[in-house]
Design an enzyme around this catalytic site. Structure first.
Site, PDB file in Angstrom:
ATOM      1  N   GLU A 176      -3.231   7.186   7.552  1.00 40.57           N
ATOM      2  CA  GLU A 176      -3.457   7.806   7.155  1.00 40.57           C
ATOM      3  C   GLU A 176      -5.024   8.800   7.872  1.00 40.57           C
ATOM      4  OE1 GLU A 176      -5.840   5.192   4.683  1.00 40.57           O
ATOM      5  OE2 GLU A 176      -4.001   4.889   3.224  1.00 40.57           O
ATOM      6  N   HIS A 179     -13.936  -4.034   8.534  1.00 44.33           N
ATOM      7  CA  HIS A 179     -13.621  -3.856   6.989  1.00 44.33           C
ATOM      8  C   HIS A 179     -13.335  -4.784   5.786  1.00 44.33           C
ATOM      9  CE1 HIS A 179     -12.044  -0.807   9.456  1.00 44.33           C
ATOM     10  NE2 HIS A 179     -11.279  -1.099  10.405  1.00 44.33           N
ATOM     11  N   LYS A 203       0.957  -1.272  -0.089  1.00 47.77           N
ATOM     12  CA  LYS A 203       0.015   0.262  -0.171  1.00 47.77           C
ATOM     13  C   LYS A 203       1.054   1.469   0.049  1.00 47.77           C
ATOM     14  CE  LYS A 203      -3.759  -2.299   2.472  1.00 47.77           C
ATOM     15  NZ  LYS A 203      -4.630  -2.470   1.917  1.00 47.77           N
ATOM     16  N   ARG A 246      -6.598  -7.670  -9.225  1.00 50.53           N
ATOM     17  CA  ARG A 246      -7.400  -9.141  -9.830  1.00 50.53           C
ATOM     18  C   ARG A 246      -9.192  -9.275 -10.216  1.00 50.53           C
ATOM     19  NH1 ARG A 246     -10.210  -9.074  -4.729  1.00 50.53           N
ATOM     20  NH2 ARG A 246      -8.855  -8.268  -3.018  1.00 50.53           N
TER      21      ARG A 246
HETATM   22  P1  ADP Z   1      -8.062  -3.998   2.626  1.00 54.55           P
HETATM   23  O1  ADP Z   1      -6.788  -3.849   1.876  1.00 54.55           O
HETATM   24  O2  ADP Z   1      -7.853  -4.773   4.113  1.00 54.55           O
HETATM   25  O3  ADP Z   1      -8.883  -3.984   1.708  1.00 54.55           O
HETATM   26  P2  ADP Z   1      -8.153  -0.913   2.315  1.00 54.55           P
HETATM   27  O4  ADP Z   1      -6.943  -0.263   2.513  1.00 54.55           O
HETATM   28  O5  ADP Z   1      -8.693  -1.463   1.478  1.00 54.55           O
HETATM   29  O6  ADP Z   1      -7.103  -2.554   3.252  1.00 54.55           O
HETATM   30  O7  ADP Z   1      -9.294  -1.181   3.933  1.00 54.55           O
HETATM   31  C1  ADP Z   1     -10.333  -1.657   4.320  1.00 54.55           C
HETATM   32  C2  ADP Z   1     -11.553  -0.870   4.578  1.00 54.55           C
HETATM   33  O8  ADP Z   1     -11.059  -0.052   5.640  1.00 54.55           O
HETATM   34  C3  ADP Z   1     -12.201   0.431   3.442  1.00 54.55           C
HETATM   35  O9  ADP Z   1     -12.765  -0.178   2.566  1.00 54.55           O
HETATM   36  C4  ADP Z   1     -12.388   1.267   4.570  1.00 54.55           C
HETATM   37  O10 ADP Z   1     -13.729   0.656   4.946  1.00 54.55           O
HETATM   38  C5  ADP Z   1     -11.769   1.094   5.881  1.00 54.55           C
HETATM   39  N1  ADP Z   1     -10.376   1.849   5.596  1.00 54.55           N
HETATM   40  C6  ADP Z   1      -9.613   2.284   4.964  1.00 54.55           C
HETATM   41  N2  ADP Z   1      -8.748   3.298   5.210  1.00 54.55           N
HETATM   42  C7  ADP Z   1      -9.553   3.917   5.714  1.00 54.55           C
HETATM   43  C8  ADP Z   1      -9.829   5.733   5.664  1.00 54.55           C
HETATM   44  N3  ADP Z   1      -8.377   6.839   5.925  1.00 54.55           N
HETATM   45  N4  ADP Z   1     -10.658   6.250   6.809  1.00 54.55           N
HETATM   46  C9  ADP Z   1     -12.028   6.063   6.703  1.00 54.55           C
HETATM   47  N5  ADP Z   1     -11.681   4.514   6.357  1.00 54.55           N
HETATM   48  C10 ADP Z   1     -11.306   3.887   6.006  1.00 54.55           C
HETATM   49  P1  ADP Z   2     -11.758  -8.862  -1.795  1.00 50.60           P
HETATM   50  O1  ADP Z   2     -11.324  -7.182  -1.242  1.00 50.60           O
HETATM   51  O2  ADP Z   2     -12.461  -8.561  -2.533  1.00 50.60           O
HETATM   52  O3  ADP Z   2     -12.983  -8.919  -0.324  1.00 50.60           O
HETATM   53  P2  ADP Z   2     -10.140  -9.757   0.022  1.00 50.60           P
HETATM   54  O4  ADP Z   2      -8.778  -9.895  -0.347  1.00 50.60           O
HETATM   55  O5  ADP Z   2     -10.275 -10.049   1.023  1.00 50.60           O
HETATM   56  O6  ADP Z   2     -10.619  -8.964  -1.330  1.00 50.60           O
HETATM   57  O7  ADP Z   2     -10.009 -11.747  -0.558  1.00 50.60           O
HETATM   58  C1  ADP Z   2     -11.111 -12.281  -1.226  1.00 50.60           C
HETATM   59  C2  ADP Z   2     -11.183 -13.474  -1.336  1.00 50.60           C
HETATM   60  O8  ADP Z   2     -10.337 -14.314  -1.634  1.00 50.60           O
HETATM   61  C3  ADP Z   2     -11.684 -13.234   0.014  1.00 50.60           C
HETATM   62  O9  ADP Z   2     -13.697 -13.600   0.369  1.00 50.60           O
HETATM   63  C4  ADP Z   2     -11.720 -15.611  -0.479  1.00 50.60           C
HETATM   64  O10 ADP Z   2     -12.369 -16.281  -0.927  1.00 50.60           O
HETATM   65  C5  ADP Z   2     -10.586 -15.248  -0.876  1.00 50.60           C
HETATM   66  N1  ADP Z   2      -8.535 -15.534  -0.228  1.00 50.60           N
HETATM   67  C6  ADP Z   2      -8.033 -14.477   0.275  1.00 50.60           C
HETATM   68  N2  ADP Z   2      -7.316 -15.473   0.753  1.00 50.60           N
HETATM   69  C7  ADP Z   2      -7.552 -16.215   1.391  1.00 50.60           C
HETATM   70  C8  ADP Z   2      -7.078 -17.687   1.886  1.00 50.60           C
HETATM   71  N3  ADP Z   2      -5.665 -17.385   2.392  1.00 50.60           N
HETATM   72  N4  ADP Z   2      -7.694 -18.723   2.109  1.00 50.60           N
HETATM   73  C9  ADP Z   2      -8.113 -19.087   1.386  1.00 50.60           C
HETATM   74  N5  ADP Z   2      -8.973 -17.391   0.182  1.00 50.60           N
HETATM   75  C10 ADP Z   2      -8.594 -16.661   0.212  1.00 50.60           C
HETATM   76 MG    MG Z   3      -9.925  -2.994   0.155  1.00 54.81          MG
END
Ligand code: ADP
Ligand code: ADP
Ligand code: MG
Length: 665
Positions: A200, A235, A116, A295
């Protein structure tokens, strides 16, 4: 086009990719672990190769084996799905080297967006708006603390290598900073092997709006509009929709352009998603880049529903070297779509993932893996087991309508027709979310579930008399399984005893309450049912799958499943369970306070929060476990003293195994 591809994934996404491949005449090779030997995705493909043990690290993440399987079976390309190897640059590189096409972006693009912090540095250069924050390489604690102060609380600390909602801490004031940083770094190191963090500004009332992008190998990059994924728990996304409600045309245009700029900055090829966090203030909305997922995303069917496109088909075409099928101005959005993630989890227990058999899985009338008013994407069948080895999302329900209101009504109806028994799931919870004023009025932000919690947890939708009347009918039906249609006078339930009157008494447990029912059958008057006290005429009719129950003036449809002593009732109003109390059975052991604290699910013990000899209060956190991609805190049911810790952090703990021993006061 490719003649054969290997699908390096499992569950619904593997089935989803196989469906499009089959439609395009492309043969498919599945891979499977021991636990998945008979899984739906194996059946969905033309061939299948066993790649290892139950745990993902022993099978689906064993990339040399997957690549070898592709070479052995003559697959020309590998579709990684999402999760697992989909964002693994080494795997993408190894595929290229072996002459197998990786259906996804170049390894360099994955790497550029993988961390990130580094991706934000890049986006800054590309002129994409970022949340105010710090994403530098210097990780010295003093500097980080100063940066947090400069940004201004509340701030969010994120693991740079994080994903799946993990490794994030909200810090509201300076006094919490140190502890939050330490725990975030600990989790980051444990989950991602990298403790680098970024900071952030914590955006207030944030919405998560993301843009689907697509690039080809001819240098074109377009976007396929947005998805609003603000409804989240921990989240992680729960409901996703498109278009994003209340988004001005100007803002949509600017977000689309920013997403394309982000993708161009990393020479993006294939399907990707640029995630933005959107702030809502009196002055209006602003958006900031959060991360890019390189992806196909879980929620891609929402985009398919509103654009009428098949994103997996696009992925295959692009990977084969074809140009994008459409230009930006040829992509249009029609109507409104919403996706609900169906998860094996217990919403009333902090969304604890659940495992077990899908004893009943009845699905609403829907199209499989194809856009339609109702679409069902799943990788499970009735009778399958949800194992602890993979994540808890088992299926997705996607609806489309002309308007948001229509889509919402369709989703509610489809969820009412989705009957799952055998393990905890979030189906009723999802329906309750749809009914909250916030969701109905599209008053969206990531705190919606928290804000509406009074309406969402441990509520009972069906009234006691409705549920119990159905339970009585279901028991009667279960006693007479061979009855033919209700037209036959001999099997008409309201006259089923031909002589005199009959009297049946059942005692039920409903929502923790004891309920007595008395059923009287008279030749001329038909059936009379007394539920606790009120009494009314009672009739029921078998309408193929469902029951139609009339109690007094009210008639309604319901489905009922009798599993052992329980009757599970599903109706449009909601679901409920009535437990038949067998007067002959032994008194239950309930209420016996024991100090044995069992693991609530199989998983990994991360840490104990207490030491031997420590005195704990009821509700105090005792241990943290990880299962199915989530962390869970086990807390004390009663006050007492810790006398034994039974595992070591890092140990794999079977379900029900004693985690620790408490001496109850
Ligand atoms: P991940 O890789 O786990 O998906 P993200 O950076 O996409 O992480 O953040 C996941 C969630 O966390 C976001 O969809 C949002 O709900 C919350 N979030 C992330 N950044 C912020 C922020 N700066 N302020 C408030 N909520 C945030
Ligand atoms: P999104 O933001 O699309 O929800 P995530 O990174 O949270 O993306 O993961 C997407 C999907 O990938 C999950 O809902 C799950 O089905 C699959 N996945 C990711 N990592 C694993 C893991 N280590 N084992 C099994 N399934 C996984
Ligand atoms: Mg995300």
């Amino acid at each position: 086009m490719f003649q054969k591809i290997l699908i390096a994934n499992r569950g619904e996404i593997a089935c989803r990719v196989a469906a499009t491949a089959a439609r395009m005449g492309v043969r498919t090779v599945a891979v499977y672990s021991d636990a998945d030997a008979h899984a739906a995705h194996v059946q969905a493909c033309d061939e299948a190769v066993h790649v290892g043990g139950d745990a993902a690290k022993d099978s689906y993440l064993q990339w040399e084996r997957l690549l070898q399987a592709a070479l052995t079976t003559g697959a020309q390309a590998i579709h990684p799905g999402y999760g697992f190897l989909s964002e693994n640059a080494d795997f993408a590189r190894a595929c290229a080297k072996a002459g197998v096409v990786f259906i996804g972006p170049q390894a360099e693009s994955i790497e550029a967006m993988g961390l990130k912090a580094a991706s934000k540095q890049r986006m800054e250069k590309a002129g994409v708006p970022l949340v105010p924050g710090y994403h530098g390489a210097d990780q010295s604690p003093d500097l980080l603390a100063r940066e947090a102060q400069r940004i201004g609380y509340p701030v969010l600390i994120k693991a740079s290598a994080g994903g799946g909602g993990k490794g994030m801490r909200i810090v509201t004031q300076a006094s919490e900073w140190e502890a939050a940083l330490a725990s975030c770094q600990r989790e980051a190191l444990q989950s991602f092997g990298n403790d680098a963090v970024l900071i952030e500004k914590y955006v207030q009332r944030p919405r998560h709006i993301e843009i689907q992008v697509f690039g080809d190998t001819h240098g074109q990059i377009i976007h396929l509009h947005e998805r609003d994924c603000s409804v989240q728990r921990r989240h992680q996304k729960v409901l996703e929709e498109s278009p994003a409600p209340g988004l001005s045309e100007d803002m949509r245009q600017r977000m689309g352009a920013a997403a394309v700029a982000a993708a161009k900055a990393v020479n993006y090829v294939g399907a990707g998603t640029v995630e933005f966090i959107v702030s809502q203030t009196e002055r209006g909305m602003d958006f900031y880049f959060m991360e890019m997922n390189t992806r196909l995303q879980v929620e891609h069917p929402v985009t398919e529903a509103v654009t009428g496109l098949d994103l997996v088909e696009w992925q295959l075409r692009v990977a084969f070297g074809e140009p994008l099928p459409l230009k930006q101005d040829q992509v249009s959005v029609r109507g409104h779509a919403i996706e609900a993630r169906i998860c094996a989890e217990n919403p009333d227990h902090d969304f604890l993932p659940a495992t077990g058999p899908l004893k009943v899985l009845r699905v609403p009338p829907a199209r499989r893996f194809k856009p339609g008013p109702v679409r069902w994407d799943s990788g499970v069948r009735e009778g399958d087991r949800i194992t602890p080895y993979y994540d808890s999302m088992v299926a997705k329900l996607i609806v489309h309508g002309d308007t948001r209101t229509q889509a919402l009504a369709r989703l509610d109806q489809a969820l009412a027709q989705l009957h799952i028994l055998g393990l905890h799931n979030n189906v009723s919870f999802l329906r309750r979310v749809l009914h909250t004023p916030s969701f109905k009025h599209a008053d969206l932000d990531t705190a919606l579930i928290q804000r509406e919690k009074e309406n969402l947890f441990e509520t009972q939708a069906l009234s006691m008399s409705q549920a119990v009347a159905v339970a009585v009918a279901a028991r009667l039906r279960a006693e007479m399984p061979d009855q033919v249609g209700w037209q036959d006078p001999w099997s008409k339930r309201n006259h089923w005893r031909m002589q005199g009157s009959a009297h049946r008494v059942w005692v039920w447990e409903f929502a923790g309450q004891r309920v007595e029912t008395v059923l009287t059958t008279e030749v001329r008057q038909g059936m009379q049912l007394r539920i606790d006290n009120p009494s009314a005429s009672f009739e029921w009719i078998d309408a193929s799958e469902s029951l139609q129950v009339r109690w007094g003036e009210h008639t309604w449809h319901a489905h009922a499943y009798v599993l052992d002593e329980k009757v599970h009732v599903f109706s449009d109003q909601g679901e409920a369970v009535c437990r038949w109390i067998d007067p002959l059975a032994h008194a239950s052991q309930e209420g016996v306070a024991s100090g044995h604290l069992g693991a609530p699910m199989p998983g990994k013990l991360l840490s104990y929060a207490v030491a031997i000899g420590e005195r704990v209060a009821a509700g105090q956190a005792l241990a943290v476990m990880e299962a199915m991609k989530m962390e869970h805190t086990v807390s004390a049911p009663n006050p007492g003293v810790v006398t034994e810790l039974c595992f070591a952090p890092g140990d794999q703990v079977p379900e029900g195994a004693m985690l620790l021993q408490l001496k109850i006061d």
